[in-house]
Design an enzyme around this catalytic site. Sequence first.
Site, PDB file in Angstrom:
ATOM      1  N   HIS A 408       0.388  25.577  16.646  1.00  0.00           N
ATOM      2  CA  HIS A 408      -0.424  24.413  16.294  1.00  0.00           C
ATOM      3  C   HIS A 408      -0.278  24.025  14.826  1.00  0.00           C
ATOM      4  CE1 HIS A 408      -3.093  21.313  17.233  1.00  0.00           C
ATOM      5  NE2 HIS A 408      -4.097  21.980  17.788  1.00  0.00           N
ATOM      6  N   ASP A 412       1.220  19.544  17.752  1.00  0.00           N
ATOM      7  CA  ASP A 412      -0.110  19.155  18.204  1.00  0.00           C
ATOM      8  C   ASP A 412      -0.185  19.143  19.728  1.00  0.00           C
ATOM      9  OD1 ASP A 412      -1.150  18.845  15.630  1.00  0.00           O
ATOM     10  OD2 ASP A 412      -0.336  16.803  15.466  1.00  0.00           O
TER      11      ASP A 412
END
Length: 436
Positions: A408, A412
């Site tokens: 992350h 995304d």
Amino acid sequence: MAKFELKLPKMGESVAEATVTNWLKKVGDKIEMDEAVLEIATDKVDSEVPSEVAGTLVEILFNTDDVVQVGQTIAIIETEGDAVAATPEVKAEAPVAVAEVAKAVEVAKETAAPADFSPDYSGSDKFFSPLVKNIAKEEGISLAELESIAGSGKDGRVNKEDLLNYIKNRGSQPAVMATPAAAPKATPAPVVQSVPVSVNGGDEIVEMDRMRKLISGYMVASVQTSAHVQSFIEVDVTNIVKWRDKVKNAFEKREGEKLTFTPIFMEAVAKALKDFPGMNISVDGEFIIKRKNINLGMAAALPNGNLIVPVIKNADQLNLVGMAKAVNDLGNRAKAGKLKPDDTQGGTYTVTNVGTFGSVFGTPIINQPQVGILALGAIRKVPAVIETPEGDFIGIRQKMFLSHSYDHRVVDGALGGSFVKRVADYLEAFDVNRDF
């Protein structure tokens, strides 16, 4: 008679050194050309070093557990007749290295420890080459002092130059570096990890093998490095199951290879990576490296139960037959312990098949410095709603879960979720009329 220098061969990109794990031959043994002389281990894979000539092993230059640099001479083989002599560059370099060491020894003798000082470096968790150990011993450097030296080698390893520079500074500052009371204080310092004790006397305590220690370190480092996030999606692979059942015998007869589900899944992953190149990247500090090639890592089991990740290079350029051959070749060589170091290098994305063990889905750990890994769950027959022009009905379908772990920090949810959804779309749209 001539003497041949057996050197540690180049073993692929980014592999600069290896650890000697076992000598298969001893001094005096006859050796055939291409016969394995010793076993070595890198941080990726274990391998054997064969002899380039036939002859007799007359000298072994490194012991078991010593670390050897690529290109270093590890043994001397005596051959009959004319043979390739030792590499001139190595011969030329040796006197220079010896002279440097001798000079440093002479400079430091004035402040060295007593002659009977014999430190034991075997208890250290750090790797020190035989040359470094010998120089340190000559200089009366204790284990604690040696471990305190800042190394410039790989993973902070102390090399010859680091030690010589340290000795030079040590010699110029005798009042600080050669205090008589310093050595006794360092001697009792604990350097060996304490072994756990069985409370009830019935538990067996076993030290991790070398590969398991490496895997353990990689897994912990990955979790501490990447912000792991998972996305899961269920896929209907009924058409794939039916197609494989229909063609697998003809495939094996024509190609001489078994057709498993893995190459079909890998084909879909390679296509999805072309569609979403943002998943085919790696991270180096605060920089993102966009990988040009799509090299798929494939988690495979080793004979000792550990895992390794061989890599299918340029996977997007392979058709299904080529993919099947690559998957089978790497899988078979992994099971036989015949992988080469280069087989595990250069991966840009990894796939692991947790369904082999009956797992429905999982949360795999990212293979650094990559940013994603896909786990393939077990294929199961399940009741499902089937939509038709005449209405919905319940039927038996073959389904599986895809579990996508991604980093992350740079990926995304939209990209991570869209990627795994695209893999699922390719699998569900599989053409049952296609040839192989």
